[in-house]
Write a protein that holds these residues in place. Structure first.
Motif: not given
Length: 339
Positions: A210-234
């Motif tokens: 979602l982030f990559t696609d939006a940035i490439v297409k010059n669209k805003p990205i939705k950042v929930f909890n004002h960015g105060k999130m952490e994930r165990d990206f695997t």
């Protein structure tokens, strides 16, 4: 071994099938090819496995790849008539159930699909494993079961009785159902709680895409909890390495000690800030994202982090891929796939 992989046109199922075939196993992939996200991506994954679109589109008929090591059948796991026929005809040794209706937010809008696939479908899988003497059932659970758990990192011994989405509730139900069948019918079952999987061929509804696609297409990205999130990206390669190790190792030792049921976390064993993840995407695209800072979404959690010590101890699991490496690989794939 002859292995059934459900959800074979999905992200993790595709990779799992591909690696199993490369290791000499005979794989039958099953998927209903629903339109939860772009079905053309699913067809493209199947093409990588040697199955052309026209053949894959036919319901309840097995089609084989040119190598004959991979076969595909379009079928719903909730189909109580056709699924047992498949088990009866194919005589599987192992079942790896990765088919499910995924997504936390989608479960707020379409709860019925989660009951059909994740509950009715999983019950059918269990019944077929019971009736057709399957040696081991490996199945997908989710980090979502931890809900609002405050203890970090998340461990399988933690209480998970308070899910905050229907998706999470169905995954917790799968674990309970598997436990019951393991206890009653001595079926070896292993549940894997996946933590935020990303990488090439990934799902379009996930943050990486979602982030990559939006940035490439010059669209805003939705950042929930004002960015105060952490994930165990695997990264997908690390995930599938763990899945394959569980599939290939016989549960005989567990059976001998009367441990037919087992659960593991499968993740990167670390937590990454969401804004750092976004920054890495920006670096690889050489573009700055326009960020819409938003409130926390219903059903979402602030932080995930997998304790994978048990998987390390029992299967020598070793996630290696850094965020820098993983994001770069995804961006390269995205650019190539979407030209």
């Amino acid at each position: 071994m002859k292995i059934l992989v459900t959800g074979a046109a999905g992200f993790i199922g595709f990779y799992t099938s591909k690696i199993l075939v490369s290791k000499g196993h005979q794989v039958v992939g099953l998927d209903n090819l629903n339109d939860y996200y772009d079905v053309n991506l699913k067809y493209s994954r199947l093409l990588e496995l040697g199955i052309v679109k026209d053949e894959a589109s036919i319901y309840n008929t097995i089609c084989k790849s040119a190598s004959q090591d991979f076969s595909f059948v379009r079928m719903n796991i909730e189909d109580r008539e056709e699924l047992p026929k498949l088990f009866n005809n194919e005589k599987f040794d192992i079942v790896c159930n990765l088919a499910a209706q995924a997504g936390v937010r989608y479960s707020l809008e379409n709860p019925e699909t989660y009951v059909d696939s994740n509950l009715v479908g999983f019950l059918n899988i269990l019944e077929c494993c019971r009736n057709y003497t399957i040696k081991h059932l490996v199945y997908a659970s989710s980090s979502s079961v931890y809900g609002m758990n405050k203890k970090i990192p998340f461990a399988t011994a933690d209480n998970v009785d308070h899910p905050i989405s229907l998706y999470a509730a169905t995954k917790k139900s799968n674990e309970l159902m598997a436990h019951t069948y393991s206890h009653l019918f001595k079926i070896p079952t292993t549940g894997l709680r996946f933590f935020t999987v990303y990488g090439p061929w990934g799902r379009p509804d996930m943050a990486m895409f979602l982030f990559t696609d939006a940035i490439v297409k010059n669209k805003p990205i939705k950042v929930f909890n004002h960015g105060k999130m952490e994930r165990d990206f695997t990264y997908i390669d690390d995930i599938v390495e763990g899945v394959i190790r569980v599939i290939e190792k016989s549960p005989k030792e567990r059976i001998d000690s009367n441990q037919y049921y087992k659960l593991y976390n499968i993740g990167n064993n670390s937590s990454v800030k969401l804004l750092d993840f976004i920054k890495e995407i920006e670096i690889n695209l050489n573009k700055t994202a326009t960020k819409d800072m938003m409130e926390m979404q219903p059903g979402d959690v602030e932080r995930t982090w997998a304790d994978v010590d048990e998987l390390i101890n029992d299967y020598n699991y070793s996630p290696k891929t850094t965020i820098k490496q993983g994001v770069k690989s995804f961006i390269n794939w995205y650019k190539g796939y979407y030209n």
